[in-house]
Design an enzyme around this catalytic site. Structure first.
Site, PDB file in Angstrom:
ATOM      1  N   LYS A 195       0.730  -1.202  -0.029  1.00 21.49           N
ATOM      2  CA  LYS A 195      -0.056  -0.019  -0.275  1.00 21.49           C
ATOM      3  C   LYS A 195       0.743   1.403  -0.130  1.00 21.49           C
ATOM      4  CE  LYS A 195      -2.873   2.646   3.125  1.00 21.49           C
ATOM      5  NZ  LYS A 195      -3.658   2.802   4.429  1.00 21.49           N
TER       6      LYS A 195
ATOM      7  N   ASP B 100       1.762   6.627   5.335  1.00 20.03           N
ATOM      8  CA  ASP B 100       0.857   6.035   4.898  1.00 20.03           C
ATOM      9  C   ASP B 100       1.296   5.028   3.654  1.00 20.03           C
ATOM     10  OD1 ASP B 100      -1.526   4.479   5.408  1.00 20.03           O
ATOM     11  OD2 ASP B 100      -2.582   5.743   4.560  1.00 20.03           O
TER      12      ASP B 100
ATOM     13  N   GLU C 167      -9.362   4.067   2.594  1.00 22.84           N
ATOM     14  CA  GLU C 167      -8.957   3.825   1.296  1.00 22.84           C
ATOM     15  C   GLU C 167      -7.921   2.881   0.802  1.00 22.84           C
ATOM     16  OE1 GLU C 167      -5.385   5.063   3.189  1.00 22.84           O
ATOM     17  OE2 GLU C 167      -7.348   5.993   3.418  1.00 22.84           O
TER      18      GLU C 167
ATOM     19  N   LYS D 267      -9.190  13.154   8.428  1.00 22.19           N
ATOM     20  CA  LYS D 267      -8.522  12.798   9.866  1.00 22.19           C
ATOM     21  C   LYS D 267      -8.392  14.111  10.767  1.00 22.19           C
ATOM     22  CE  LYS D 267      -5.913   8.979   8.055  1.00 22.19           C
ATOM     23  NZ  LYS D 267      -6.349   7.780   8.835  1.00 22.19           N
TER      24      LYS D 267
ATOM     25  N   ARG E  61      -7.526   0.009   1.588  1.00 25.40           N
ATOM     26  CA  ARG E  61      -7.877  -1.558   1.207  1.00 25.40           C
ATOM     27  C   ARG E  61      -8.358  -1.297  -0.425  1.00 25.40           C
ATOM     28  NH1 ARG E  61     -12.038  -1.686   6.029  1.00 25.40           N
ATOM     29  NH2 ARG E  61     -10.288  -0.585   6.816  1.00 25.40           N
TER      30      ARG E  61
ATOM     31  N   ASP F 167      -2.081  10.566   3.501  1.00 23.69           N
ATOM     32  CA  ASP F 167      -3.411  10.264   3.867  1.00 23.69           C
ATOM     33  C   ASP F 167      -4.434  11.497   4.559  1.00 23.69           C
ATOM     34  OD1 ASP F 167      -6.087   8.841   4.121  1.00 23.69           O
ATOM     35  OD2 ASP F 167      -5.263   7.531   5.615  1.00 23.69           O
TER      36      ASP F 167
ATOM     37  N   ASP G  71     -11.921   7.446   4.481  1.00 19.97           N
ATOM     38  CA  ASP G  71     -10.688   6.950   5.109  1.00 19.97           C
ATOM     39  C   ASP G  71     -10.429   5.582   5.118  1.00 19.97           C
ATOM     40  OD1 ASP G  71      -8.233   7.850   6.574  1.00 19.97           O
ATOM     41  OD2 ASP G  71      -9.092   7.938   8.347  1.00 19.97           O
TER      42      ASP G  71
END
Length: 482
Positions: free
Chosen positions: A250, A273, A334, A262, A336, A255, A332
């Site tokens: 990933k 991230d 995202e 967030k 996956r 993010d 959030d």
């Protein structure tokens, strides 16, 4: 840089001697055959100034040489992890701050390979410091040369190479999000592979992602002015057909959470991230050095989850590469989504025998396992067992969590094939992994959730503040030995 000496030379700026309580009491220091040092240590213990307790560090001056005694505690309590910690604590102490050459040795007649590797990791991983943006010379750590009292073996030089991959990963994770973009990572990977004859690439930018139907990656990136990427590095170390393994990372370069923004207290370190993609890059670097005779895919799914007028929105539905439609219940969740497209694409087009993905996927994994164990979820018990064993050997720790069919109901959607997040509380780490499982069919697969282990704002174990390179040693060892 580490060099190896078969015996201590005592000719460097500082020599660090690691010693247990029992060794101190028995006079094991005599085996070094330096009477002046023996006398100094005898006087020190007689004055009850040093006991070799765990974490205890004491400097000596002996014939104009600086000797640093580092206590390991009771022999029965010494582990390779505690040895790594002791090495880091000695190296980052004020006694070693300004020196440029350091010799390190343990008091034992026989050194097993794993303890020597622990010393190497204590030096190279433990002494790592991220100070790129420190402008004052006094705040920067001077480069040092290390000399380890141990034989020069290939297994030790290989361990050094692996540590370089770990620290390469840490550099990527620690740096600025606006520097480490998809284009930067692509250039980094190409530079790593330059001149390698057994390397080829498939790189999908916006146009290719759109034309091939990887719409989940595209959706996550809609609020950003930077292009997404799916980078696939094909390492052909064997003449056999097919790929033994695909390692998928990933790579959310920042993010913000998207429209599900967030909050303060969570957003500040979200440059990290992309630690999954960074780990894949570190493993690639290691494989280029170690040259395993396997065919491996290194896959990096890269996007930025930013906010803009074009950002994807809660309630939107997108069809991914697999053909399944996904309702966006939370922007959030995202990671996956980009992994779902990457996993489906790689599984469909390359059909690897095994897939491992690595991602800072869920805060829930931090709640479940804390910061010292990576979450491990798999559809294959044998694969999971092997990874747990290797995690114990490498100290790149992982612990299995369950996957079970009843989780499917947690992802039900009234408007799409599934949602990207559960509407129920609890089990977030396993629900996230179960979502990913929908995109890999029956291929043996393992998911490593490094949300808790990839980064630490404070020193812990033998890691300083910042990125840790979680997963790099584990996956590298899996490739080399499994």
């Amino acid at each position: 840089m580490i060099s190896f000496n078969g015996s201590p030379k005592f000719d460097k700026d500082t020599t660090i001697i690691f010693i247990t309580e029992e060794q101190l009491k028995s006079g094991a220091i005599n085996e070094l055959k330096w009477p002046s040092l023996t006398d100094e240590v005898r006087g020190l213990t007689g004055a009850k100034q040093f006991f070799a307790k765990k974490g205890e560090v004491f400097p000596l001056s002996c014939e104009k040489q600086i000797i640093l005694l580092s206590g390991l505690g009771k022999e029965s309590e010494v582990t390779n992890t505690s040895l790594r910690v002791a090495v880091r604590e000695a190296l980052v102490s004020n006694y070693c701050k300004t020196v440029s050459s350091i010799e390190l040795l343990t008091l034992q007649h026989q050194q097993d390979d794993q303890s020597v590797i622990a010393l190497i990791e204590g030096v190279l991983i433990g002494a790592y410091v991220w100070d790129k943006y420190k402008t004052k010379e006094a705040d920067r750590i001077a480069k040092k040369d290390y000399f380890l009292v141990a034989p020069d073996k290939k297994i030790y030089r290989d361990a050094m190479s692996v540590c370089e991959g770990v620290n390469f990963t840490r550099d990527l994770v620690n740096d600025n999000a606006d520097l480490v973009t998809s284009a930067f990572i692509e250039k980094t990977v190409k530079d790593l592979c330059q001149g390698q004859k057994n390397i080829s690439f498939e790189i999908l930018g916006s146009d290719e992602l759109k034309s091939k139907g990887l719409n989940l990656i595209m959706a996550v990136n809609k609020g950003s002015d930077k292009e997404p990427r799916l980078i696939i590095v094909r390492y052909d170390g064997s003449t056999k057909k097919g790929y033994d393994l695909a390692v998928v990372g990933k790579g959310i370069t920042f993010d913000a959470g998207g429209l599900n923004l967030k909050p303060t207290g969570h957003i500040e370190t979200m440059r990290t991230d992309m630690a999954g993609t960074a780990a894949v890059t570190g493993v690639l670097k290691n494989c280029l050095a170690l040259k395993p005779k396997k065919n491996i895919l290194f896959v990096m799914a890269i996007a930025e989850n930013a906010i803009g007028s074009c950002s994807y929105k809660p309630g939107d539905v997108y069809q991914g590469y697999s053909g399944a439609t996904v309702e966006i219940a939370n922007t959030d969740a995202e990671g996956r989504l980009i992994l779902a497209d990457a996993l489906a694409y790689v599984n469909t087009n390359y059909k690897p025998k095994v897939i491992i993905d690595i991602a800072t996927l869920t805060g829930a994994c931090v709640i479940a396992l804390g910061n010292d164990y990576t979450g491990l979820l798999s559809n294959n018990q044998e694969l999971s067992k092997t990874l747990v064993e290797i995690a114990g050997k490498t100290d790149d720790r992982a612990w299995p969590l369950p996957l079970y069919t009843e989780l499917r109901g947690r992802l039900d959607s009234t408007v799409a094939d599934l949602k990207n997040i559960s509407s129920q509380k609890g089990g977030g780490a396993i629900v996230g992994a179960y979502f990913l499982q929908q995109f890999i069919d029956q291929t043996p697969w393992a998911h490593l959730d490094i949300a808790g282990t990839a980064f630490s704002e404070r020193s812990r174990m033998y890691f300083g503040p910042g990125a840790t390179g979680a997963g790099v040693r584990l996956i590298t060892e899996f490739i080399v030995t499994a």
